[in-house]
Motif scaffolding. Structure first.
Motif, PDB file in Angstrom:
ATOM      1  N   LEU A  95     -11.182   2.462  -0.821  1.00  0.00           N
ATOM      2  CA  LEU A  95      -9.952   2.158  -1.532  1.00  0.00           C
ATOM      3  C   LEU A  95      -9.291   0.914  -0.971  1.00  0.00           C
ATOM      4  O   LEU A  95      -9.305   0.675   0.237  1.00  0.00           O
ATOM      5  CB  LEU A  95      -8.974   3.336  -1.436  1.00  0.00           C
ATOM      6  N   GLN A  96      -8.691   0.147  -1.874  1.00  0.00           N
ATOM      7  CA  GLN A  96      -7.885  -1.014  -1.491  1.00  0.00           C
ATOM      8  C   GLN A  96      -6.518  -0.915  -2.161  1.00  0.00           C
ATOM      9  O   GLN A  96      -6.424  -0.457  -3.300  1.00  0.00           O
ATOM     10  CB  GLN A  96      -8.561  -2.326  -1.919  1.00  0.00           C
ATOM     11  N   PRO A  97      -5.458  -1.342  -1.466  1.00  0.00           N
ATOM     12  CA  PRO A  97      -4.140  -1.341  -2.108  1.00  0.00           C
ATOM     13  C   PRO A  97      -4.127  -2.246  -3.332  1.00  0.00           C
ATOM     14  O   PRO A  97      -4.756  -3.293  -3.350  1.00  0.00           O
ATOM     15  CB  PRO A  97      -3.214  -1.891  -1.012  1.00  0.00           C
ATOM     16  N   GLY A 110       0.790  -1.229   0.000  1.00  0.00           N
ATOM     17  CA  GLY A 110       0.000   0.000   0.000  1.00  0.00           C
ATOM     18  C   GLY A 110       0.817   1.271   0.000  1.00  0.00           C
ATOM     19  O   GLY A 110       0.254   2.364   0.001  1.00  0.00           O
ATOM     20  N   ALA A 122      -1.218   7.213   2.529  1.00  0.00           N
ATOM     21  CA  ALA A 122      -1.394   5.963   3.277  1.00  0.00           C
ATOM     22  C   ALA A 122      -0.784   6.072   4.663  1.00  0.00           C
ATOM     23  O   ALA A 122       0.107   6.881   4.917  1.00  0.00           O
ATOM     24  CB  ALA A 122      -0.760   4.800   2.515  1.00  0.00           C
ATOM     25  N   TRP A 125      -3.592   1.989  -5.931  1.00  0.00           N
ATOM     26  CA  TRP A 125      -4.825   1.668  -5.234  1.00  0.00           C
ATOM     27  C   TRP A 125      -5.907   1.402  -6.268  1.00  0.00           C
ATOM     28  O   TRP A 125      -5.792   1.774  -7.431  1.00  0.00           O
ATOM     29  CB  TRP A 125      -5.265   2.850  -4.358  1.00  0.00           C
ATOM     30  N   THR A 136      -3.158   1.431   4.891  1.00  0.00           N
ATOM     31  CA  THR A 136      -4.521   1.762   4.476  1.00  0.00           C
ATOM     32  C   THR A 136      -4.564   3.222   4.047  1.00  0.00           C
ATOM     33  O   THR A 136      -3.743   4.038   4.484  1.00  0.00           O
ATOM     34  CB  THR A 136      -5.532   1.531   5.609  1.00  0.00           C
ATOM     35  N   ALA A 137      -5.509   3.526   3.196  1.00  0.00           N
ATOM     36  CA  ALA A 137      -5.627   4.897   2.694  1.00  0.00           C
ATOM     37  C   ALA A 137      -6.053   5.835   3.815  1.00  0.00           C
ATOM     38  O   ALA A 137      -6.890   5.494   4.660  1.00  0.00           O
ATOM     39  CB  ALA A 137      -6.650   4.943   1.563  1.00  0.00           C
TER      40      ALA A 137
END
Length: 354
Positions: free
Chosen positions: A293-295, A165, A213, A300, A236-237
């Motif tokens: 959002l997901q890495p 991430g 992040a 992302w 995580t964002a």
């Protein structure tokens, strides 16, 4: 010689013998004290325990460069390979800026091994964590009468670090970019583990704290010499980044709604109509998607989310020619990809899910 002189000489002999005896005892005491003093000095300054204490003292004082000069600490690729450790291990963390506190140092045991090596165990506090490390020490040579020592096994270890991430991360507050320490340089795989040499003992706090992040961080205690330590961290964002992406997605969909066509170009929604249109279609976004959002590798991805737009248009029936207004709510999913560039900026592509 008269009788009195003879008697005087007889009396002097025992006294002389006593004096010689006292001198002999005094010399023995002095010699014994000298040997005892040397033994104490050797234990304090030239013993394997003292050698280990000096190394730990350098780490405690933050003198990383000096600690690397201690015999047996630095390693090369051949030694790493022989130990089954990654030969591409980077030295970025072998510096004062990446060291944490090391206090309460004491050597608690020294054991002679059959092969001539010695096993020295020390206890300490690394940051907030108590720890114990055992070192293998061997004789290197002498300086005058004093023995010299070296580490038979390097006290360095390898942190096998995977950070998901984010391309950058902090170790004890020292910022590192993956592209700086990866053997692949600018082409570094964002998900590939990074082998980083670290001192043992030592505590290493790994975290991500960027505008995009963040992580709460994880503390790793390196306490086993020449050992591999796997560490995985998922970033995580940040709320600020999610808010920026949400704003850009909203602007993008609103821009799509400004196209007066049934199928807005490059947009994730549209409408198929069999009848003839007699007025320009108008769109309005009535439900924006909630961005999550997901890495995704070095970047992302926008998790698919539902949105809705309302279409208003007048249509003429091909069957009977009747003109009537059409108002239809069109629901559609939204996804997207975000690429983080080397300068820290991001490009956002909104699309329909695959």
């Amino acid at each position: 010689m008269d009788q009195s002189e003879r008697g005087e000489r007889v009396r002097r002999r025992p006294r002389l013998g006593l004096e010689l005896t006292l001198i002999g005892v005094g010399l023995a005491v002095v010699v014994g004290a000298a040997f005892a003093g040397w033994a104490a000095l050797e234990r304090a300054l030239y013993s394997p325990s003292a050698f280990v204490e000096r190394y730990l003292g350098l780490l405690a004082d933050g003198r990383a460069a000096d600690a690397l000069q201690v015999p047996g600490v630095s390693v090369d690729a051949l030694e790493l390979e022989a130990a089954g450790l990654p030969v591409t291990s980077d030295e970025a963390l072998l510096r004062s800026a990446a060291l944490a506190s090391l206090t309460d140092i004491s050597v608690v045991s020294e054991e002679q091994l059959d092969d001539g090596r010695l096993r020295v165990t020390a206890e300490y506090r690394a940051g907030a964590y108590p720890g114990s490390t055992t070192f293998d020490v061997e004789r290197e040579g002498t300086v005058g009468l004093a023995p010299t020592w070296r580490f038979a096994t390097s006290p360095l270890a390898v942190m096998e670090l995977t950070v998901k991430g984010s391309m950058s991360f902090d170790v004890n507050g020292f910022r590192i970019d993956k592209r700086q320490v990866s053997p692949d340089g600018a082409d570094a795989d964002p998900l590939a583990p990074l082998p980083l040499l670290v001192f043992s003992p030592g505590v290493y706090s790994v975290s991500v704290d960027t505008a995009i992040a963040a992580t709460p961080g994880v503390a790793v205690l390196s306490d086993i010499p020449f050992h591999e330590i796997p560490v995985e961290l998922q970033a995580t964002a940040t709320e600020e980044f999610v808010a920026v992406v949400q704003e850009r997605v909203d602007e993008f969909l609103t821009g799509c709604a400004g196209q007066q066509v049934l199928q807005p170009t490059g947009c994730p929604f549209g409408y198929v109509l069999q009848d003839r249109i007699v007025s320009l279609p108008t769109w309005e976004i009535v439900q924006q998607p909630e961005v999550r959002l997901q890495p995704d590798g070095a970047g992302w991805r926008i998790v698919p989310a539902e949105a809705a737009a309302r279409l208003d248009v007048e249509v003429q029936s091909l069957f009977d020619g009747v003109i009537s207004p059409l108002s239809e709510e069109v629901r559609f999913p939204v996804a997207g990809d975000i690429t983080v560039l080397p300068d820290g900026t991001a490009t956002i592509i909104v699309r329909a899910p695959d």
